[in-house]
Scaffold this motif. Structure first.
Motif, PDB file in Angstrom:
ATOM      1  N   GLN A  38      25.094  54.872  26.371  1.00  0.00           N
ATOM      2  CA  GLN A  38      23.597  55.204  25.993  1.00  0.00           C
ATOM      3  C   GLN A  38      22.937  54.053  25.653  1.00  0.00           C
ATOM      4  N   VAL A  39      23.195  53.366  24.619  1.00  0.00           N
ATOM      5  CA  VAL A  39      22.546  52.092  24.205  1.00  0.00           C
ATOM      6  C   VAL A  39      21.929  51.175  24.994  1.00  0.00           C
ATOM      7  N   HIS A  40      23.046  51.078  26.165  1.00  0.00           N
ATOM      8  CA  HIS A  40      22.458  50.146  27.181  1.00  0.00           C
ATOM      9  C   HIS A  40      21.418  50.819  28.221  1.00  0.00           C
ATOM     10  N   ARG A  41      21.446  51.993  28.438  1.00  0.00           N
ATOM     11  CA  ARG A  41      20.799  52.954  29.424  1.00  0.00           C
ATOM     12  C   ARG A  41      19.496  52.855  28.684  1.00  0.00           C
ATOM     13  N   GLU A  42      19.442  53.215  27.247  1.00  0.00           N
ATOM     14  CA  GLU A  42      18.040  53.468  26.625  1.00  0.00           C
ATOM     15  C   GLU A  42      17.434  52.074  26.251  1.00  0.00           C
ATOM     16  N   THR A  43      18.115  50.906  25.868  1.00  0.00           N
ATOM     17  CA  THR A  43      17.333  49.763  25.281  1.00  0.00           C
ATOM     18  C   THR A  43      17.614  48.685  26.216  1.00  0.00           C
ATOM     19  N   GLY A  44      18.802  48.548  27.113  1.00  0.00           N
ATOM     20  CA  GLY A  44      19.254  47.557  28.026  1.00  0.00           C
ATOM     21  C   GLY A  44      19.804  46.542  27.252  1.00  0.00           C
ATOM     22  N   LEU A  45      20.270  46.928  25.972  1.00  0.00           N
ATOM     23  CA  LEU A  45      21.330  45.980  25.172  1.00  0.00           C
ATOM     24  C   LEU A  45      22.796  46.463  25.528  1.00  0.00           C
ATOM     25  N   ARG A  46      23.543  45.301  25.980  1.00  0.00           N
ATOM     26  CA  ARG A  46      24.875  45.472  25.933  1.00  0.00           C
ATOM     27  C   ARG A  46      25.626  45.541  24.967  1.00  0.00           C
ATOM     28  N   ILE A  47      26.438  46.287  24.346  1.00  0.00           N
ATOM     29  CA  ILE A  47      27.053  46.212  23.254  1.00  0.00           C
ATOM     30  C   ILE A  47      28.946  45.743  23.682  1.00  0.00           C
ATOM     31  N   ASN A  48      29.201  44.632  22.982  1.00  0.00           N
ATOM     32  CA  ASN A  48      30.511  44.293  23.105  1.00  0.00           C
ATOM     33  C   ASN A  48      31.462  44.848  22.011  1.00  0.00           C
ATOM     34  N   VAL A  49      32.389  45.678  22.375  1.00  0.00           N
ATOM     35  CA  VAL A  49      33.298  46.388  21.458  1.00  0.00           C
ATOM     36  C   VAL A  49      34.620  45.200  21.373  1.00  0.00           C
ATOM     37  N   ILE A  50      34.778  45.071  20.235  1.00  0.00           N
ATOM     38  CA  ILE A  50      35.849  44.102  20.103  1.00  0.00           C
ATOM     39  C   ILE A  50      37.034  44.607  19.375  1.00  0.00           C
ATOM     40  N   PRO A  51      38.381  44.324  19.716  1.00  0.00           N
ATOM     41  CA  PRO A  51      39.523  44.758  19.121  1.00  0.00           C
ATOM     42  C   PRO A  51      39.597  44.228  17.413  1.00  0.00           C
ATOM     43  N   GLY A  52      40.380  44.885  16.830  1.00  0.00           N
ATOM     44  CA  GLY A  52      40.567  44.533  15.374  1.00  0.00           C
ATOM     45  C   GLY A  52      40.993  42.917  15.200  1.00  0.00           C
ATOM     46  N   ALA A  53      41.843  42.660  16.313  1.00  0.00           N
ATOM     47  CA  ALA A  53      42.653  41.142  15.850  1.00  0.00           C
ATOM     48  C   ALA A  53      41.374  40.373  16.256  1.00  0.00           C
ATOM     49  N   GLU A  54      40.520  40.650  17.198  1.00  0.00           N
ATOM     50  CA  GLU A  54      39.383  39.610  17.417  1.00  0.00           C
ATOM     51  C   GLU A  54      38.457  39.687  16.286  1.00  0.00           C
ATOM     52  N   GLU A  55      38.176  40.805  15.858  1.00  0.00           N
ATOM     53  CA  GLU A  55      37.192  41.084  14.780  1.00  0.00           C
ATOM     54  C   GLU A  55      37.730  40.266  13.444  1.00  0.00           C
ATOM     55  N   ALA A  56      39.159  40.174  13.147  1.00  0.00           N
ATOM     56  CA  ALA A  56      39.719  39.514  12.251  1.00  0.00           C
ATOM     57  C   ALA A  56      39.358  37.934  12.456  1.00  0.00           C
ATOM     58  N   ARG A  57      39.555  37.535  13.812  1.00  0.00           N
ATOM     59  CA  ARG A  57      39.404  36.079  14.058  1.00  0.00           C
ATOM     60  C   ARG A  57      37.936  35.671  13.758  1.00  0.00           C
ATOM     61  N   LEU A  58      37.109  36.355  14.267  1.00  0.00           N
ATOM     62  CA  LEU A  58      35.521  35.994  14.190  1.00  0.00           C
ATOM     63  C   LEU A  58      35.156  36.063  12.648  1.00  0.00           C
ATOM     64  N   SER A  59      35.641  36.858  11.836  1.00  0.00           N
ATOM     65  CA  SER A  59      35.448  36.770  10.597  1.00  0.00           C
ATOM     66  C   SER A  59      35.951  35.666   9.770  1.00  0.00           C
ATOM     67  N   ALA A  60      37.281  35.131  10.161  1.00  0.00           N
ATOM     68  CA  ALA A  60      37.915  34.064   9.700  1.00  0.00           C
ATOM     69  C   ALA A  60      37.011  32.748  10.083  1.00  0.00           C
ATOM     70  N   GLN A  61      36.531  32.719  11.217  1.00  0.00           N
ATOM     71  CA  GLN A  61      35.661  31.587  11.845  1.00  0.00           C
ATOM     72  C   GLN A  61      34.506  31.554  11.044  1.00  0.00           C
ATOM     73  N   GLY A  62      33.867  32.913  10.593  1.00  0.00           N
ATOM     74  CA  GLY A  62      32.659  32.856   9.751  1.00  0.00           C
ATOM     75  C   GLY A  62      32.839  32.127   8.359  1.00  0.00           C
ATOM     76  N   VAL A  63      34.098  32.414   7.936  1.00  0.00           N
ATOM     77  CA  VAL A  63      34.301  31.501   6.649  1.00  0.00           C
ATOM     78  C   VAL A  63      34.692  30.107   6.851  1.00  0.00           C
ATOM     79  N   LEU A  64      34.998  29.694   8.101  1.00  0.00           N
ATOM     80  CA  LEU A  64      35.169  28.244   8.157  1.00  0.00           C
ATOM     81  C   LEU A  64      34.040  27.644   8.423  1.00  0.00           C
ATOM     82  N   LEU A  65      32.679  28.237   8.737  1.00  0.00           N
ATOM     83  CA  LEU A  65      31.612  27.764   9.021  1.00  0.00           C
ATOM     84  C   LEU A  65      30.883  27.315   7.640  1.00  0.00           C
ATOM     85  N   GLY A  66      31.358  28.089   6.716  1.00  0.00           N
ATOM     86  CA  GLY A  66      30.745  27.923   5.199  1.00  0.00           C
ATOM     87  C   GLY A  66      31.792  26.725   4.746  1.00  0.00           C
ATOM     88  N   TRP A  67      33.136  27.010   5.076  1.00  0.00           N
ATOM     89  CA  TRP A  67      33.940  26.060   4.174  1.00  0.00           C
ATOM     90  C   TRP A  67      34.987  25.545   5.075  1.00  0.00           C
TER      91      TRP A  67
END
Length: 516
Positions: free
Chosen positions: A124-153
């Motif tokens: 629905q979001v893609h149809r009405e806005t053109g925005l494609r949402i990437n649904v990420i699995p839990g392990a990928e969410e954990a990895r990206l959050s950890a990389q966010g910490v590495l950006l600061g530290w």
């Protein structure tokens, strides 16, 4: 050529952005980029800009939608939350277009990936806005959050704990790399639906945390807290302790403090506490559940210390695309270089100033040298402020600005040094309640740094022209200044007064000579 295969390859290479953000490792500036994070509790737009290694928040807006409310019972997204999320995304698309931050990149986490109508919402979001949402699995969410910490530290080690509305992720980091990762259903939206009241929740939390401990193993290093509920708890901890520096990033809490704050939350009037700590009502509803989780996590994992990170999944997406050469840079120095290039009257002079005053601080440890270098880069960026307020503006900017890689004590030291760049005395400002977080020796060192910059700023020739040389003999308490013949006329009455003030703070005798 298989077009779909080419598109798939591009997705793998560049992740959710589907385009390179840092194509050149030597890049200093990040072109404006927008990220939409569709979480279980909130939907947020962040537009990044500024230094490539230390991106600043050009725009940041959050809508509390509670997409994951009731998900455990119905298996579907909260209908009201779904409507609010769609409206928010439509608004974000228009805003991003006006900011020239399109195309937006969007990711969705636990609620959307777990709901039976999650894909329908994405479509629905893609149809009405053109925005494609990437649904990420839990392990990928954990990895990206950890990389966010590495950006600061950069190079940090420890355990990253990211709490969302419907899930909680853990990831270990060591030597700049992300290791083991796990996900769990310990999000506060799900916890409030656990039967049996507080006793039932505590038993459930204890069981799940024990399972996480078995999977991750003993973690006795630093615990990094990522997520809005953790930040709300940190705000409350600041309120409980009357902590004066209201900067959440790098705020430290002990296990004892977390337990005390959990009791404080349980015993307080939540409406009154919410207003005092500037926490939204939707977030405050979840804080008691989150505090129960945090108390059990610190009890089970027993971290050495605990730090709040304002960087998470969105910053992790940027970090993922950075070439290693860019990752290896110091985020603090990069942010200061960017600020100098954008706002200083003589960009590039900060490096010359650092070389000029360095002999006075030759004995400083590397972690202090980087703060000295940062101060030199920032010494002139607030020159547009009214002279009567310039010193305080400097202090406020250093202590509250979006600067990564800074402990709170380092922020105060940097701010105090920059304050002394514009005035000799630190008494009589509105920041005196912060000075006590530094020792008297550290306050004096910041004063000396500020006065050294204050004098050095009088010797402008060219950005890369070093006007002379300091020689510091701490045992003899002698400060020598050797000025070139070209720079000698710059040593006027005001400059000489500032030099004598520096010598006074060093408790030193002056020896000034001209070199030919």
């Amino acid at each position: 050529m298989d077009v779909s295969a080419s598109a798939d390859q591009k997705d793998v290479e560049w992740g959710p952005f589907e385009r390179p953000l840092f194509s050149d490792p030597s890049v200093r500036h990040l072109s404006r980029v927008g990220v939409v994070d569709v979480g279980s509790n909130s939907v947020r737009l962040v537009v990044f800009d500024g230094a490539a290694r230390s991106p600043a928040y050009f725009y940041n807006e959050k809508i509390m939608c509670a997409l994951g409310a009731g998900l455990s019972e119905t298996g579907r997204l909260n209908p009201e939350g779904r409507a609010r999320a769609l409206a928010a995304i439509k608004r974000f698309q228009l805003l991003a277009h006006g900011m020239e931050a399109t195309p937006l990149t969007a990711v969705a986490t636990a609620a959307v990936r777990d709901a039976e109508d999650g894909q329908d919402f994405v479509d629905q979001v893609h149809r009405e806005t053109g925005l494609r949402i990437n649904v990420i699995p839990g392990a990928e969410e954990a990895r990206l959050s950890a990389q966010g910490v590495l950006l600061g530290w950069p190079g940090s080690y420890g355990l990253v704990c990211d709490i969302g509305g419907s899930s909680l992720e853990l990831a270990e980091i060591k030597g700049g790399q992300v290791g083991r990762r796990v996900t769990s259903a310990l999000g506060p939206l799900k916890l409030r639906e656990i039967p049996g009241g507080r006793k039932g929740r505590r038993a459930y939390i204890k069981q799940v945390v024990a399972e996480l401990l078995d999977q991750m193993g003993s973690q006795r290093d630093r615990l990094f807290l990522v997520g809005g509920s953790w930040r709300a708890i940190a705000r409350i901890d600041m309120d409980r302790q009357a902590y004066p520096l209201h900067v959440l990033h790098e705020y430290r809490m002990s296990t004892k403090a977390i337990r005390a704050t959990a009791d404080y939350i349980r015993e307080s009037d939540l409406n009154e506490l919410r207003g005092r700590c500037s926490i939204s009502s939707a977030r405050m509803e979840l804080v008691p559940f989150a505090s129960e989780v945090l108390t059990e996590i610190v009890s089970a994992f027993r971290p050495h210390d605990i730090a709040v990170s304002s960087y998470g999944i969105r910053e992790g997406m940027l970090y993922q695309q950075m070439p290693q050469a860019l990752r290896d840079r110091d985020p603090l120095i990069e942010a200061c270089r960017f600020a100098e290039a954008k706002d200083a009257r003589l960009p590039g002079f900060g490096r010359t100033l650092y070389k000029f005053i360095h002999p006075i601080f030759r004995a400083a440890k590397p972690e202090k040298q980087r703060i000295i270098k940062a101060a030199c880069l920032l010494h002139d960026v607030t020159w547009r402020a009214h002279p009567d307020y310039r010193a305080e503006v400097c202090f406020d900017n250093a202590t509250r600005a979006n600067l990564g890689g800074l402990k709170h004590k380092e922020r105060i030291f940097l701010g105090l040094a920059l304050l002394h760049r514009y005035r000799n005395k630190r008494e009589g400002t509105s920041f005196e309640n912060l000075y006590g977080y530094l020792t008297e020796a550290e306050q004096l060192q910041a004063e000396i740094l500020g006065k050294a910059m204050r004098f050095g700023a009088m010797l402008w020739l060219e950005a890369d022209a070093i006007p002379g040389e300091f020689r510091w003999y701490p045992k003899k308490r002698v400060l020598e200044l050797r000025l070139s013949e070209a720079a000698w006329p710059l040593l006027g009455e005001v400059a000489m007064s500032r030099l004598k003030s520096l010598a006074g703070s060093l408790d030193a005798t002056l020896d000034v000579r001209m070199t030919r």
